[in-house]
Design a protein around this motif. Structure first.
Motif, PDB file in Angstrom:
ATOM      1  N   ILE A  23       1.667   5.803 -15.845  1.00  0.00           N
ATOM      2  CA  ILE A  23       1.866   4.820 -14.774  1.00  0.00           C
ATOM      3  C   ILE A  23       1.505   3.419 -15.249  1.00  0.00           C
ATOM      4  CG2 ILE A  23       0.974   4.061 -12.531  1.00  0.00           C
ATOM      5  CD1 ILE A  23       0.662   7.093 -11.865  1.00  0.00           C
ATOM      6  N   LEU A  24       0.351   3.299 -15.897  1.00  0.00           N
ATOM      7  CA  LEU A  24      -0.083   1.986 -16.384  1.00  0.00           C
ATOM      8  C   LEU A  24       0.917   1.424 -17.388  1.00  0.00           C
ATOM      9  CD1 LEU A  24      -3.941   2.558 -16.874  1.00  0.00           C
ATOM     10  CD2 LEU A  24      -2.754   1.553 -14.928  1.00  0.00           C
ATOM     11  N   ALA A  25       1.397   2.282 -18.282  1.00  0.00           N
ATOM     12  CA  ALA A  25       2.341   1.824 -19.298  1.00  0.00           C
ATOM     13  C   ALA A  25       3.677   1.441 -18.676  1.00  0.00           C
ATOM     14  CB  ALA A  25       2.547   2.911 -20.349  1.00  0.00           C
ATOM     15  N   ARG A  26       4.177   2.268 -17.776  1.00  0.00           N
ATOM     16  CA  ARG A  26       5.500   2.030 -17.197  1.00  0.00           C
ATOM     17  C   ARG A  26       5.522   0.797 -16.302  1.00  0.00           C
ATOM     18  NH1 ARG A  26       8.298   7.253 -14.954  1.00  0.00           N
ATOM     19  NH2 ARG A  26       7.883   7.721 -17.149  1.00  0.00           N
ATOM     20  N   LEU A  27       4.430   0.543 -15.607  1.00  0.00           N
ATOM     21  CA  LEU A  27       4.375  -0.586 -14.684  1.00  0.00           C
ATOM     22  C   LEU A  27       3.721  -1.820 -15.303  1.00  0.00           C
ATOM     23  CD1 LEU A  27       3.430   1.277 -11.374  1.00  0.00           C
ATOM     24  CD2 LEU A  27       5.693   0.683 -12.265  1.00  0.00           C
ATOM     25  N   ASP A  28       3.378  -1.731 -16.598  1.00  0.00           N
ATOM     26  CA  ASP A  28       2.777  -2.854 -17.316  1.00  0.00           C
ATOM     27  C   ASP A  28       1.495  -3.328 -16.630  1.00  0.00           C
ATOM     28  OD1 ASP A  28       2.575  -4.692 -19.381  1.00  0.00           O
ATOM     29  OD2 ASP A  28       3.712  -6.240 -18.314  1.00  0.00           O
ATOM     30  N   LEU A  29       0.608  -2.373 -16.348  1.00  0.00           N
ATOM     31  CA  LEU A  29      -0.669  -2.662 -15.719  1.00  0.00           C
ATOM     32  C   LEU A  29      -1.783  -2.479 -16.731  1.00  0.00           C
ATOM     33  CD1 LEU A  29      -0.025  -0.655 -12.428  1.00  0.00           C
ATOM     34  CD2 LEU A  29       0.098  -3.136 -12.703  1.00  0.00           C
ATOM     35  N   ARG A  30      -2.833  -3.301 -16.623  1.00  0.00           N
ATOM     36  CA  ARG A  30      -3.911  -3.260 -17.595  1.00  0.00           C
ATOM     37  C   ARG A  30      -4.963  -2.208 -17.275  1.00  0.00           C
ATOM     38  NH1 ARG A  30      -4.595  -7.685 -20.907  1.00  0.00           N
ATOM     39  NH2 ARG A  30      -6.135  -6.326 -21.895  1.00  0.00           N
ATOM     40  N   ASN A  31      -5.179  -1.921 -15.983  1.00  0.00           N
ATOM     41  CA  ASN A  31      -6.260  -1.020 -15.604  1.00  0.00           C
ATOM     42  C   ASN A  31      -6.027  -0.449 -14.220  1.00  0.00           C
ATOM     43  OD1 ASN A  31      -7.222  -3.066 -13.696  1.00  0.00           O
ATOM     44  ND2 ASN A  31      -7.906  -4.160 -15.529  1.00  0.00           N
ATOM     45  N   ARG A  32      -6.921   0.440 -13.809  1.00  0.00           N
ATOM     46  CA  ARG A  32      -6.785   1.118 -12.520  1.00  0.00           C
ATOM     47  C   ARG A  32      -6.945   0.171 -11.347  1.00  0.00           C
ATOM     48  NH1 ARG A  32      -7.837   7.041 -13.188  1.00  0.00           N
ATOM     49  NH2 ARG A  32      -8.301   7.114 -10.967  1.00  0.00           N
ATOM     50  N   VAL A  33      -7.703  -0.903 -11.520  1.00  0.00           N
ATOM     51  CA  VAL A  33      -7.851  -1.855 -10.424  1.00  0.00           C
ATOM     52  C   VAL A  33      -6.499  -2.476 -10.103  1.00  0.00           C
ATOM     53  CG1 VAL A  33      -8.968  -3.975  -9.665  1.00  0.00           C
ATOM     54  CG2 VAL A  33     -10.251  -2.334 -11.023  1.00  0.00           C
ATOM     55  N   GLN A  34      -5.759  -2.896 -11.145  1.00  0.00           N
ATOM     56  CA  GLN A  34      -4.434  -3.457 -10.919  1.00  0.00           C
ATOM     57  C   GLN A  34      -3.505  -2.413 -10.304  1.00  0.00           C
ATOM     58  OE1 GLN A  34      -3.021  -5.104 -14.615  1.00  0.00           O
ATOM     59  NE2 GLN A  34      -4.352  -6.893 -14.490  1.00  0.00           N
ATOM     60  N   ALA A  35      -3.639  -1.165 -10.730  1.00  0.00           N
ATOM     61  CA  ALA A  35      -2.815  -0.093 -10.169  1.00  0.00           C
ATOM     62  C   ALA A  35      -3.132   0.097  -8.691  1.00  0.00           C
ATOM     63  CB  ALA A  35      -3.047   1.201 -10.934  1.00  0.00           C
ATOM     64  N   ALA A  36      -4.417   0.037  -8.323  1.00  0.00           N
ATOM     65  CA  ALA A  36      -4.806   0.193  -6.927  1.00  0.00           C
ATOM     66  C   ALA A  36      -4.256  -0.942  -6.072  1.00  0.00           C
ATOM     67  CB  ALA A  36      -6.333   0.246  -6.821  1.00  0.00           C
ATOM     68  N   VAL A  37      -4.302  -2.164  -6.602  1.00  0.00           N
ATOM     69  CA  VAL A  37      -3.758  -3.312  -5.875  1.00  0.00           C
ATOM     70  C   VAL A  37      -2.259  -3.126  -5.637  1.00  0.00           C
ATOM     71  CG1 VAL A  37      -3.241  -5.782  -6.021  1.00  0.00           C
ATOM     72  CG2 VAL A  37      -5.513  -4.936  -6.659  1.00  0.00           C
ATOM     73  N   LEU A  38      -1.543  -2.689  -6.676  1.00  0.00           N
ATOM     74  CA  LEU A  38      -0.102  -2.464  -6.535  1.00  0.00           C
ATOM     75  C   LEU A  38       0.181  -1.380  -5.483  1.00  0.00           C
ATOM     76  CD1 LEU A  38       2.784  -3.092  -7.483  1.00  0.00           C
ATOM     77  CD2 LEU A  38       2.502  -1.305  -9.209  1.00  0.00           C
ATOM     78  N   ALA A  39      -0.616  -0.314  -5.483  1.00  0.00           N
ATOM     79  CA  ALA A  39      -0.436   0.744  -4.497  1.00  0.00           C
ATOM     80  C   ALA A  39      -0.597   0.202  -3.085  1.00  0.00           C
ATOM     81  CB  ALA A  39      -1.424   1.880  -4.751  1.00  0.00           C
ATOM     82  N   HIS A  40      -1.583  -0.663  -2.892  1.00  0.00           N
ATOM     83  CA  HIS A  40      -1.796  -1.279  -1.579  1.00  0.00           C
ATOM     84  C   HIS A  40      -0.600  -2.173  -1.209  1.00  0.00           C
ATOM     85  CE1 HIS A  40      -5.866  -0.091  -0.349  1.00  0.00           C
ATOM     86  NE2 HIS A  40      -6.154  -0.065  -1.641  1.00  0.00           N
ATOM     87  N   GLU A  41      -0.134  -2.967  -2.167  1.00  0.00           N
ATOM     88  CA  GLU A  41       0.998  -3.868  -1.882  1.00  0.00           C
ATOM     89  C   GLU A  41       2.262  -3.092  -1.553  1.00  0.00           C
ATOM     90  OE1 GLU A  41      -0.269  -7.688  -4.700  1.00  0.00           O
ATOM     91  OE2 GLU A  41       1.093  -6.149  -5.480  1.00  0.00           O
ATOM     92  N   ALA A  42       2.423  -1.923  -2.183  1.00  0.00           N
ATOM     93  CA  ALA A  42       3.626  -1.118  -1.949  1.00  0.00           C
ATOM     94  C   ALA A  42       3.505  -0.247  -0.697  1.00  0.00           C
ATOM     95  CB  ALA A  42       3.904  -0.234  -3.161  1.00  0.00           C
ATOM     96  N   GLY A  43       2.325  -0.228  -0.115  1.00  0.00           N
ATOM     97  CA  GLY A  43       2.124   0.513   1.125  1.00  0.00           C
ATOM     98  C   GLY A  43       1.989   2.006   0.931  1.00  0.00           C
ATOM     99  N   ILE A  44       1.548   2.451  -0.252  1.00  0.00           N
ATOM    100  CA  ILE A  44       1.442   3.897  -0.490  1.00  0.00           C
ATOM    101  C   ILE A  44       0.005   4.336  -0.694  1.00  0.00           C
ATOM    102  CG2 ILE A  44       3.751   3.947  -1.513  1.00  0.00           C
ATOM    103  CD1 ILE A  44       2.327   4.365  -4.246  1.00  0.00           C
ATOM    104  N   SER A  45      -0.945   3.439  -0.637  1.00  0.00           N
ATOM    105  CA  SER A  45      -2.332   3.789  -0.932  1.00  0.00           C
ATOM    106  C   SER A  45      -2.847   4.879  -0.015  1.00  0.00           C
ATOM    107  CB  SER A  45      -3.217   2.555  -0.781  1.00  0.00           C
ATOM    108  OG  SER A  45      -4.564   2.875  -1.029  1.00  0.00           O
ATOM    109  N   GLY A  46      -3.454   5.916  -0.630  1.00  0.00           N
ATOM    110  CA  GLY A  46      -4.071   6.981   0.137  1.00  0.00           C
ATOM    111  C   GLY A  46      -3.178   8.155   0.402  1.00  0.00           C
TER     112      GLY A  46
END
Length: 218
Positions: free
Chosen positions: A193-216
């Motif tokens: 996921i990090l590689a495909r979405l060009d994210l540096r860490n899990r914090v950035q991944a969590a932020v993206l999940a929140h922005e996309a409305g899928i968190s949780g």
């Protein structure tokens, strides 16, 4: 056993934190560094599970050392340890790939919880730091929800499930239990996921999940 590298230019601070961590039978301090350069070299030599790195150190400062430590030992999770809570430090630390931001004024239980969280593949922010990050997100321009959903659409259904639980703050072990997967499989999904979405860490991944409305969602 969680193997920890402790990097701080003040010997008394290292001794104090080392004593706190050593009180936990599941944590072992395997190396200590007084400069950022030493931290990078010791990370390469010892391959610790977690590197606790102070921001202000001679030679190479902690923020500069973070990406160098990750290159030297990719499996090491880096936690920034500092007395400072300035927004610029938080942003640079997380953008550099740090998985946690811990304040030296935190209670011993919080320090050990942070070490355990990042060792388990999660992320951890001291409560005061978390409030600053939330404020920064709240004050950003209009939410890029559409763009976030488009990015997430490139993931497989299982990867979306994993990302949603990362957004909910779950550790790899917790995600594995919830999705009935092996923990190594979860780690592989998170890395993909990090590689495909060009994210540096899990914090950035969590932020993206929140922005996309899928968190949780899992």
């Amino acid at each position: 056993m969680i193997r920890v590298l402790l990097a701080d230019d003040e010997a008394l601070i290292r001794a104090g934190i080392g004593t706190i961590l050593s009180a936990d039978p599941g944590i072992e301090v395997v190396a200590e560094a007084g400069t950022g350069r030493q931290a990078v070299d010791l990370a390469r030599r010892h391959r610790p599970d977690v590197a606790l790195v102070d921001i202000q150190m001679p030679d190479t400062d902690g923020l500069t050392a973070v990406p160098e430590i990750l290159r030297a030992s990719p499996r090491t999770a880096v936690a920034i340890l500092t007395t400072f809570g300035q927004d610029a430090y938080i942003t640079r630390a997380l953008d550099g790939g740090a998985s946690a931001f811990l304040l030296k004024t935190a209670e011993p239980q919080e320090l050990m919880a942070g070490v355990r969280a990042v060792a388990d593949g999660g992320a951890f922010l001291s409560p005061k730091v978390a409030r600053r990050v939330i404020t920064q997100l709240r004050d950003r321009p209009a939410s890029p929800a559409h763009a976030a959903r488009e990015r997430v659409a490139a993931l497989s259904r299982r990867e979306k499930d994993v990302l949603a639980l990362v957004g909910a703050g779950r550790s790899n072990a917790e995600i594995a239990r919830e999705l009935h997967l092996a923990e190594d499989t979860v780690k592989a999904h998170v890395s993909a996921i990090l590689a495909r979405l060009d994210l540096r860490n899990r914090v950035q991944a969590a932020v993206l999940a929140h922005e996309a409305g899928i968190s949780g969602r899992g």
